[in-house]
Design a protein around this motif. Structure first.
Motif, PDB file in Angstrom:
ATOM      1  N   UNK A   9     -95.035  24.005 -13.933  1.00 28.77           N
ATOM      2  CA  UNK A   9     -93.630  23.818 -14.283  1.00 28.77           C
ATOM      3  C   UNK A   9     -92.831  23.139 -13.173  1.00 28.77           C
ATOM      4  N   UNK A  10     -93.500  22.759 -12.084  1.00 25.89           N
ATOM      5  CA  UNK A  10     -92.721  22.174 -10.992  1.00 25.89           C
ATOM      6  C   UNK A  10     -92.225  20.784 -11.389  1.00 25.89           C
ATOM      7  N   UNK A  12     -91.654  17.123 -11.945  1.00 26.87           N
ATOM      8  CA  UNK A  12     -92.619  16.022 -11.832  1.00 26.87           C
ATOM      9  C   UNK A  12     -92.124  14.852 -10.976  1.00 26.87           C
ATOM     10  N   UNK A  13     -90.839  14.800 -10.677  1.00 22.04           N
ATOM     11  CA  UNK A  13     -90.321  13.771  -9.763  1.00 22.04           C
ATOM     12  C   UNK A  13     -90.415  14.354  -8.354  1.00 22.04           C
ATOM     13  N   UNK A  35     -88.495   8.129 -14.147  1.00 24.35           N
ATOM     14  CA  UNK A  35     -87.855   9.351 -14.655  1.00 24.35           C
ATOM     15  C   UNK A  35     -88.250   9.591 -16.112  1.00 24.35           C
ATOM     16  N   UNK A  39     -90.767  12.582 -16.394  1.00 23.88           N
ATOM     17  CA  UNK A  39     -90.056  13.812 -16.747  1.00 23.88           C
ATOM     18  C   UNK A  39     -89.823  13.957 -18.243  1.00 23.88           C
ATOM     19  N   UNK A  40     -89.202  12.951 -18.853  1.00 26.04           N
ATOM     20  CA  UNK A  40     -88.763  13.149 -20.236  1.00 26.04           C
ATOM     21  C   UNK A  40     -89.906  13.079 -21.249  1.00 26.04           C
ATOM     22  N   UNK A  42     -93.286  13.454 -21.112  1.00 28.01           N
ATOM     23  CA  UNK A  42     -94.263  14.537 -21.203  1.00 28.01           C
ATOM     24  C   UNK A  42     -93.657  15.813 -21.813  1.00 28.01           C
ATOM     25  N   UNK A  43     -92.381  16.055 -21.525  1.00 31.97           N
ATOM     26  CA  UNK A  43     -91.750  17.279 -22.004  1.00 31.97           C
ATOM     27  C   UNK A  43     -91.356  17.163 -23.477  1.00 31.97           C
ATOM     28  N   UNK A  44     -90.780  16.024 -23.831  1.00 30.98           N
ATOM     29  CA  UNK A  44     -90.303  15.873 -25.202  1.00 30.98           C
ATOM     30  C   UNK A  44     -91.405  15.378 -26.135  1.00 30.98           C
ATOM     31  N   UNK A  46     -93.203  12.575 -27.135  1.00 30.74           N
ATOM     32  CA  UNK A  46     -93.607  11.401 -27.920  1.00 30.74           C
ATOM     33  C   UNK A  46     -94.006  10.326 -26.922  1.00 30.74           C
TER      34      UNK A  46
END
Lengths: 354, 354
Positions: A9-10, A12-13, A35, A39-40, A42-44, A46
């Motif tokens: 969960x650390x 990623x940046x 960014x 960050x976005x 992998x989490x969201x 698509x």
């Protein structure tokens, strides 16, 4: 609930390099790309974003959905304002997915103390832009933040469009040998805004040429032009867009500076301001990748559709698969015939241009 | 193009009274209602807004589309943060149209200097909230504004949902005699935020109970509850929402204060802070108008669905058609049996609560 730290969960940046958000994280260049990618996405979840709009199906209909916030400064500039940009920009993101724009939302974040007349001017401008682009603004929201916690007005527009064409438009469809086209001259929008911001007076005012491009794109598709990939040339300009496509497609791209239309007054202003027109933001300019056999048809369609598109030009072509050492590079043959790599925008060239 | 001034284009908000935007223009009360009714709706042209989401059809499918920007301060508070709110709030606006939420967009406006760790925490929270609410975040945008021109982070989410039920859910469906239900106790969300902001320490921390409500709403519809109207109790709280519905439906509404669940700690905090819990913003609380014959079924469905919904209660009923003199008023019978008019929120009670 207290729980043991989870390494996965650390952030990623790398925090040691970027403990804080920088202007460049929104500038359309390398840091913004990082960014989004790290960050976005992998989490969201698509990871395959082939354009700014996302495509989904509802009972067999293919729809496109996109969002953009507009933070342009100043709010009103020669040739446009934040309201018209907020409509055109989102319409154009839908068009880049080959979609016919249907509906927009409008979310306003107003700063306490904004002139009511300015708000009214912007709202009227959005109405006119929506009529021009043939979309309806059907839902909205208004928030007000305390004085000093905003900057006059920010606008988010999200858009829904329907994809009627069967074409698959994506960087993955780009092929070696494809022609690289742009639909007109570069840089007027970005320079119009920067000139106001820097208080520069040129002999004639350079006006933003921001415009909706759904109509020419749909006409290309209707005419049967086999569009492999489309992308609008906003933040980071032509150079950043081509680098993104080179990266996604794994192909090298070659462009010829002498083929890229830039007006003399824009070129002059770029020199004064220290900008390279290939990195300046546009709104209403796009790059299209198409087979050589469709070039003549595409140019004739584009040159018919609007005054702005008269400058539609082939500016280069797609080269070979990148070797393993370099993944998809963009090379430029300059006006004097020298060849160089056209790199990503690093840092922030033009903050708050859209 | 120079043209003669057109009187019909003058600002519809009286500039002599409101030359500038006030915090109250975003507060959910009278001024915000006026701004929306007089400026936005006539221009954007969907005068019949029966809920926050707009409904449209694509080849026979009924879809709902909504947008909200989130400017809550502080970004992270007991029980939630701007990220979870941005997901729940938009999911809930779709649910209020009877739609099953499918897809969200996420538009970030970041202030230069925002801690990267804070951004990461909010992004992770959005991911968890989206999983809980069973929606996918499929498109996004990031802008960065200069230090001092934002406030850490604003988030816009827009959402698309599909309406599977045949029910028409709208203030126009409200009928005399309908029961007025709420799905739980009021005020925890707003008070949790205000307590942090005012630096108040209570014996136990009041946590925000913000939550997605699409699941209970869909279950009500599946169970066959004939929902006439639904509205979530966000800015302006229960009082403002009931006034909006009274105005749209032209019916008088009667509620009984002793039937409205408010936790003791929330009531105490409201007294200290000088707020009326009926005007405090919630996220995850809604009011439903249903025929008396469906009340038992509705309550049993709501009380099964989630812990938060245990407090689901009938709080009043719909009275007669308003006389021509007063268009749709809300009256409240107080704890001690006195009756009074429950008015719109005037001014700004709780800025930046969502």
């Amino acid at each position: 609930m207290a729980s043991a730290p989870d390494f996965s969960l650390s952030c990623p940046i790398p925090i040691q390099n970027y403990p804080q958000v920088l202007l460049a994280h929104g500038g359309g260049g390398k840091l913004m790309h990082q960014l989004i990618e790290q960050m976005f996405l992998p989490v969201f979840g698509r990871p395959d974003v082939s354009h700014d709009a996302s495509v989904f199906a509802v009972k067999g209909d293919r729809l496109a959905f996109t969002t953009d916030s507009y933070v342009v400064n100043p709010l009103i500039f020669p040739g446009g304002d934040i309201g018209s940009m907020a409509v055109y920009g989102t319409v154009n993101d839908l068009a880049m997915a080959g979609a016919r724009p249907l509906y927009l939302s409008a979310g306003f974040i107003l700063e306490e103390g904004l002139s009511m007349e300015t708000l009214w001017q912007v709202v009227r401008s959005m109405q006119a832009a929506a009529q021009q682009a043939e979309v309806e603004i059907i839902t909205g929201d208004t928030k007000v933040v305390d004085r000093g916690k905003g900057d006059g007005m920010f606008i988010n527009t999200s858009g829904i469009g329907v994809i009627e064409s069967k074409s698959e438009i994506s960087p993955h469809q780009v092929r070696s040998g494809d022609a690289i086209l742009i639909n007109g001259d570069l840089g007027r929008h970005g320079i119009a805004i920067m000139a106001v911001r820097e208080g520069l007076d040129f002999e004639t005012t350079i006006e933003s040429d921001s415009a909706p491009v759904a109509a020419p794109v749909l006409r290309l598709l209707e005419a049967g032009v086999n569009i492999h990939c489309l992308r609008d040339l906003t933040r980071g300009g032509l150079a950043s867009t081509l680098n993104e496509i080179a990266l996604s497609s794994g192909l090298n791209l070659h462009i010829d500076e002498s083929l890229i239309p830039v007006r003399e007054d824009v070129r002059g202003a770029c020199e004064i301001l220290g900008f390279d027109p290939l990195y300046v933001a546009n709104e209403g300019r796009f790059v299209a990748f198409i087979p050589q056999s469709d070039v003549a048809l595409a140019l004739s369609v584009l040159r018919e559709t609007s005054e702005a598109d008269i400058g539609a030009s082939v500016i280069g072509q797609v080269g070979k698969q990148a070797t393993s050492e370099f993944s998809g590079q963009v090379s430029l043959t300059s006006q004097i015939g020298a060849s160089r790599i056209l790199d990503w925008l690093s840092g922030e060239q033009l903050p708050r241009i859209c």
